[in-house]
Design an enzyme around this catalytic site. Structure first.
Site, mmCIF file in Angstrom:
data_model
loop_
_atom_site.group_PDB
_atom_site.id
_atom_site.type_symbol
_atom_site.label_atom_id
_atom_site.label_comp_id
_atom_site.label_asym_id
_atom_site.label_seq_id
_atom_site.Cartn_x
_atom_site.Cartn_y
_atom_site.Cartn_z
ATOM 1 C CG HIS A 1 -3.884 -0.434 6.484
ATOM 2 N ND1 HIS A 1 -3.612 -0.590 7.826
ATOM 3 C CD2 HIS A 1 -2.933 0.416 6.020
ATOM 4 C CE1 HIS A 1 -2.543 0.117 8.152
ATOM 5 N NE2 HIS A 1 -2.124 0.751 7.071
ATOM 6 C CG ASP B 1 5.229 2.865 7.330
ATOM 7 O OD1 ASP B 1 4.223 3.427 6.859
ATOM 8 O OD2 ASP B 1 5.180 1.774 7.936
ATOM 9 C CG HIS B 2 4.531 -0.209 4.075
ATOM 10 N ND1 HIS B 2 4.484 -1.568 4.272
ATOM 11 C CD2 HIS B 2 4.025 0.356 5.208
ATOM 12 C CE1 HIS B 2 3.958 -1.824 5.460
ATOM 13 N NE2 HIS B 2 3.666 -0.669 6.044
ATOM 14 C CG HIS C 1 5.256 -3.462 9.443
ATOM 15 N ND1 HIS C 1 6.064 -2.369 9.660
ATOM 16 C CD2 HIS C 1 4.034 -2.956 9.093
ATOM 17 C CE1 HIS C 1 5.381 -1.257 9.450
ATOM 18 N NE2 HIS C 1 4.139 -1.594 9.103
ATOM 19 C CG HIS D 1 0.291 4.211 5.332
ATOM 20 N ND1 HIS D 1 -0.536 3.348 6.011
ATOM 21 C CD2 HIS D 1 -0.267 5.446 5.478
ATOM 22 C CE1 HIS D 1 -1.541 4.017 6.544
ATOM 23 N NE2 HIS D 1 -1.404 5.291 6.237
ATOM 24 C CG HIS E 1 -0.303 0.076 2.537
ATOM 25 N ND1 HIS E 1 0.542 -0.899 3.026
ATOM 26 C CD2 HIS E 1 -0.354 1.036 3.497
ATOM 27 C CE1 HIS E 1 0.974 -0.548 4.232
ATOM 28 N NE2 HIS E 1 0.452 0.621 4.534
ATOM 29 C CG ASP F 1 0.876 -1.701 7.550
ATOM 30 O OD1 ASP F 1 1.709 -2.559 7.884
ATOM 31 O OD2 ASP F 1 1.070 -0.475 7.662
#
Length: 360
Positions: free
Chosen positions: A212, A117-118, A310, A115, A113, A235
């Site tokens: 999510h 931080d990915h 994670h 976000h 996805h 996530d």
């Protein structure tokens, strides 16, 4: 002088002489060790020695919270001759390189996805997958709707840098045709829970819709190769649909957030006047999965091993790790591992073995 005293002086003299000799030899010795290690590692591909099968590199087992021992979310996967990366969190590419994953020959990047931080290690992957192997085509990047916009932004941001590298190293090494990202957006049809996104010989990769919210398009992945299989949650909140799509996998890699630990951190942030931090900590449990619930998902799927990756929050000691895992063994009867950066999980083709090693 007594015999024992004379002996002590002789020993001391030998020690001093030995130390002096070591200091003299230290330069050549260090140089020799350096040359040996460089020759043993530089330009070699340790993954070439792996048996045919599925091999998973835990290159990012952490979260956006600062943790010196865990990079941002990332898993490297080798399936036969295909080299894939799933998410590319901050610091993960350096972990992959140290683990011996052939970053310069990455075939595809998959995003769960969008976000940050990915994907905040994406710029480093762009360069490391381009120059070291003189890539001639852009790196394919597959992900949910919005992936094309993300690729456009990174391609633009690194364009000046790419020009410098081509001018410096020449087009034979920094080939302009191989620069950047080639996005492909994965769309799971309305009403469907999954879609096949890659079929190449014995390899099948399936994208799975996960929960999510408010992120509408968040995906997990299932990878099947020659009778071996893994599932990657990305996530997600507790989602039995992910378990259903992961039925019978050898290993499930699942995110996890410890609700009680996060609540304690939120209370501390509130007491100390860090209200924005407290608000974030109050929000995030709703779209992640508690460790015990992740274990329930693995049990529903009938997975043989569960690997937490994670993980939230950081766990600076084994005592905290034990708190994190409390109750998971009752929810899932298979093998449970708390993934660390540097873990390598190997599933040889034609076998039922699961080899779990730490290579860093």
């Amino acid at each position: 002088m007594k015999r024992s005293a004379k002996f002590a002086l002789v020993v001391a003299g030998i020690a001093v002489a030995g130390f002096a000799g070591f200091k003299v030899a230290q330069g050549p010795l260090t140089q020799a060790v350096f040359e040996y290690e460089v020759d043993r590692n530089l330009g070699r591909d340790p993954s070439a020695a792996l048996p045919d099968g599925l091999h998973v590199y835990v290159c990012g087992s952490g979260s956006p919270m600062a943790d010196p021992d865990r990079a941002g979310a990332c898993l490297g996967v080798i399936a036969g001759q295909q080299r894939m990366i799933f998410d590319v969190g901050s610091g993960s590419i350096r972990v992959l390189g140290r683990m011996g994953f052939p970053v310069g020959r990455t075939d595809k990047l998959f995003l769960t996805h969008l976000h940050s931080d990915h994907f905040d290690g994406l710029g480093e992957l762009m360069v490391q997958s381009w120059v070291p192997n003189a890539r001639a085509v852009p790196l394919p990047m597959l992900g949910p709707p919005g992936t094309a916009e993300l690729a456009e932004g990174f391609n633009l941001a690194y364009r000046i840098d790419s020009g410098y590298r081509t001018a410096h190293h020449g087009p034979e090494v920094a080939n302009p045709a191989g620069y950047g990202l080639a996005p492909e957006e994965i769309v799971i049809p309305e009403g469907a829970t999954s879609v096949e996104v890659l079929r190449d010989g014995d390899l099948v990769v399936t994208a799975i819709r996960v929960s999510h919210d408010p992120v509408k398009d968040a995906y997990g992945y299932r990878i099947d190769y020659k009778g071996r299989s893994i599932a990657i949650s990305g996530d997600t909140a507790f989602d039995p649909a992910f378990a259903e799509a992961s039925k019978g996998v050898d290993v499930m890699f699942h995110e996890a957030l410890d609700v009680d630990m996060i609540a304690t951190m939120g209370e501390a942030a509130q007491r100390n006047g860090a209200k924005p931090v407290a608000k974030v900590l109050a929000d995030i449990p709703g779209y992640h999965t508690d460790p015990v619930d992740a274990a329930r998902i693995a049990a529903l799927a009938g997975a043989r091993m569960l690997v937490y990756y994670h993980t939230i929050p950081p766990m600076p000691s084994s005592l905290i790790e034990n708190m994190f895992l409390e109750g998971t063994g009752k929810a899932f009867g298979g093998d449970i591992r708390l993934g660390d950066d540097g873990d390598l999980v190997s599933l040889p083709a034609g076998s039922q073995t699961i080899d779990y090693t730490h290579v860093l």
